[in-house]
Scaffold this motif. Sequence first.
Motif, mmCIF file in Angstrom:
data_model
loop_
_atom_site.group_PDB
_atom_site.id
_atom_site.type_symbol
_atom_site.label_atom_id
_atom_site.label_comp_id
_atom_site.label_asym_id
_atom_site.label_seq_id
_atom_site.Cartn_x
_atom_site.Cartn_y
_atom_site.Cartn_z
ATOM 1 N N ARG A 153 -26.792 15.574 -12.050
ATOM 2 C CA ARG A 153 -26.075 16.567 -12.266
ATOM 3 C C ARG A 153 -27.154 17.907 -11.298
ATOM 4 N NH1 ARG A 153 -27.016 19.429 -17.038
ATOM 5 N NH2 ARG A 153 -28.185 17.330 -18.321
ATOM 6 N N THR A 154 -26.188 18.475 -10.227
ATOM 7 C CA THR A 154 -26.574 19.309 -9.573
ATOM 8 C C THR A 154 -25.455 20.956 -9.256
ATOM 9 O OG1 THR A 154 -27.966 19.824 -7.160
ATOM 10 C CG2 THR A 154 -26.104 18.301 -7.893
ATOM 11 N N ASP A 155 -25.655 21.845 -9.408
ATOM 12 C CA ASP A 155 -25.228 22.546 -8.454
ATOM 13 C C ASP A 155 -24.750 22.379 -7.283
ATOM 14 O OD1 ASP A 155 -26.809 23.505 -7.618
ATOM 15 O OD2 ASP A 155 -26.422 25.876 -8.450
ATOM 16 N N LEU A 156 -25.312 21.600 -6.360
ATOM 17 C CA LEU A 156 -25.171 21.155 -5.129
ATOM 18 C C LEU A 156 -24.278 20.256 -3.968
ATOM 19 C CD1 LEU A 156 -26.972 21.580 -1.863
ATOM 20 C CD2 LEU A 156 -27.919 19.767 -2.775
ATOM 21 N N ALA A 157 -23.562 20.084 -5.463
ATOM 22 C CA ALA A 157 -23.026 18.952 -5.103
ATOM 23 C C ALA A 157 -21.988 18.424 -6.173
ATOM 24 C CB ALA A 157 -23.386 17.562 -4.527
ATOM 25 N N ILE B 286 -25.642 18.443 7.985
ATOM 26 C CA ILE B 286 -24.905 19.022 9.435
ATOM 27 C C ILE B 286 -23.418 19.345 8.038
ATOM 28 C CG2 ILE B 286 -23.918 18.711 10.704
ATOM 29 C CD1 ILE B 286 -25.758 15.938 11.857
ATOM 30 N N GLY B 287 -23.505 20.243 8.540
ATOM 31 C CA GLY B 287 -22.046 21.228 7.431
ATOM 32 C C GLY B 287 -22.241 20.530 5.691
ATOM 33 N N VAL B 288 -21.014 20.258 5.343
ATOM 34 C CA VAL B 288 -20.909 19.792 4.474
ATOM 35 C C VAL B 288 -19.644 18.791 3.680
ATOM 36 C CG1 VAL B 288 -21.313 22.747 3.096
ATOM 37 C CG2 VAL B 288 -18.784 21.909 3.382
ATOM 38 N N ASN B 289 -19.125 18.193 4.737
ATOM 39 C CA ASN B 289 -18.777 17.448 5.197
ATOM 40 C C ASN B 289 -18.943 15.799 5.110
ATOM 41 O OD1 ASN B 289 -16.419 18.844 4.671
ATOM 42 N ND2 ASN B 289 -16.433 18.515 7.285
ATOM 43 N N LEU C 240 -25.086 11.907 -3.335
ATOM 44 C CA LEU C 240 -24.785 13.368 -2.581
ATOM 45 C C LEU C 240 -22.885 13.595 -2.114
ATOM 46 C CD1 LEU C 240 -28.348 14.943 -2.452
ATOM 47 C CD2 LEU C 240 -27.095 14.070 -4.858
ATOM 48 N N MET C 241 -22.330 13.518 -3.154
ATOM 49 C CA MET C 241 -20.841 13.927 -2.134
ATOM 50 C C MET C 241 -20.371 15.316 -3.082
ATOM 51 S SD MET C 241 -19.577 9.771 -3.427
ATOM 52 C CE MET C 241 -20.250 9.512 -5.133
ATOM 53 N N ARG C 242 -19.227 14.985 -2.203
ATOM 54 C CA ARG C 242 -18.533 16.634 -2.475
ATOM 55 C C ARG C 242 -19.974 18.264 -2.052
ATOM 56 N NH1 ARG C 242 -15.053 14.711 -1.023
ATOM 57 N NH2 ARG C 242 -12.995 13.982 -2.288
ATOM 58 N N LEU C 243 -20.732 17.795 -1.944
ATOM 59 C CA LEU C 243 -21.449 19.361 -0.999
ATOM 60 C C LEU C 243 -20.915 20.366 -1.008
ATOM 61 C CD1 LEU C 243 -24.382 18.176 1.720
ATOM 62 C CD2 LEU C 243 -24.474 17.813 -0.810
ATOM 63 N N GLN C 244 -21.604 21.703 -1.633
ATOM 64 C CA GLN C 244 -20.860 22.906 -2.313
ATOM 65 C C GLN C 244 -21.500 23.635 -1.220
ATOM 66 O OE1 GLN C 244 -18.604 23.104 -5.078
ATOM 67 N NE2 GLN C 244 -18.876 20.918 -4.442
ATOM 68 N N ARG C 245 -23.221 23.570 -0.761
ATOM 69 C CA ARG C 245 -23.391 24.225 0.617
ATOM 70 C C ARG C 245 -24.332 23.263 1.782
ATOM 71 N NH1 ARG C 245 -25.988 25.261 -4.349
ATOM 72 N NH2 ARG C 245 -28.016 25.139 -4.456
ATOM 73 N N PRO C 246 -24.603 23.570 3.439
ATOM 74 C CA PRO C 246 -24.984 22.577 3.792
ATOM 75 C C PRO C 246 -26.491 22.394 2.298
ATOM 76 C CG PRO C 246 -23.981 24.311 4.837
ATOM 77 C CD PRO C 246 -23.587 24.872 3.270
ATOM 78 N N MET C 247 -26.897 21.560 2.992
ATOM 79 C CA MET C 247 -28.440 21.186 2.995
ATOM 80 C C MET C 247 -29.713 21.745 4.441
ATOM 81 S SD MET C 247 -27.641 17.752 1.316
ATOM 82 C CE MET C 247 -29.984 17.299 0.688
#
Lengths: 208, 154
Positions: B66-70, B40-43, B113-120
């Motif tokens: 590593r991932t660009d998602l988080a 739900i969102g990125v928080n 996955l901490m600090r999401l850069q976009r919602p999943m």
Amino acid sequence: MNRRTALKYAFAGIAAIILTLVVGWWQVDGPGAPEQAGLRPVALSEMEFRLTDHAGNEVGPENLIGSPSMVFFGFTYCPDVCPTTLSDISGWLDDLGEEVEGMNVVFITVDPERDTVEAMAEYVGYFHPLIRGWTGPEEEIARAARGFRARYERVPREDGDYTMNHTASVFLFDAKGRFSTMIDYHEPREFAVPKIRRALNKETEGAT
Amino acid sequence: MKKVLNGLMATLMFVSGAAMPAFAGSEDVVVEDAWARASIGVNRPGAAYMIIRNTGDEAVTLTGLRTDLAMMPDIHQTSTNAEGVSSMAPAGEIEIAPGEAVSLEPGGLHAMLMRLQRPMAEGESFSLTLDFSDGGEIMVEVPILGIAARGPEG
């Protein structure tokens, strides 16, 4: 060593053994035993707390008396245990179908700072429609947790955020609000569903 | 000076690139049944699960993600004590013995996955890179299932 001295030693030895046993019993099972953290919750009628459900209604333990209840603690910023518990519960409720009609299923947050009424409403919306989300001021959450003998603790995370350690068991109460049993985290469905069924059918039986 | 440095970097990268096939162990790692829950969102932090199997005959050590998602992906371990209290802590490096597999599954190990850069978003997927101590890496495409998903089948 003469006979008398030998007897004296034997008596002293036996007395020491008895003393050790008594002390051991006192500390482990007797009145000297430390209070167990895994105690059973008190009856809902003996609890006192005021919270707000995810629809904005004021709620308390009295709302859970009259129908069987299933209550558990968690928080919506929890990535692993809580969504797993909520989806397990949703699965159990699906399995039980119409049998669970009228049952109270309540998720109480241990993280009221982030879990506002709106956050709870959005979160529970993804799971079984019977699941209600309750939040409220920290003191009231603490009072609720004391009644259920649930524990929680705020723990800083390595990225500067925080997470919550918390009791992950699911508590079951009969329609009169008496504690029935609990479902431990990750208990297989074969055990969970019959436990819920027992709480549902307990109305006419005596308390255990 | 900057040009010289860039040139040096390129040479180094070329050299390390040329050394790629020499990895002992991690090239025999196979990842199965990867899945993640929608967010739900990125928080809120996300979680991903998978089975990491070492099909080789040498132990391998998973050192990081590593991932660009988080911004901060990390493997965490959930444990529940005798009193029923669940807690979560970084799992550190994970060694996988030859022929063994490590399961990242609900209630145990998970890729946090901490600090999401976009919602999943449900129905989408993201790529996650697993780094191993021998310098090897494995890229996994992780499908994102619903929030209430219980396993790779949904």
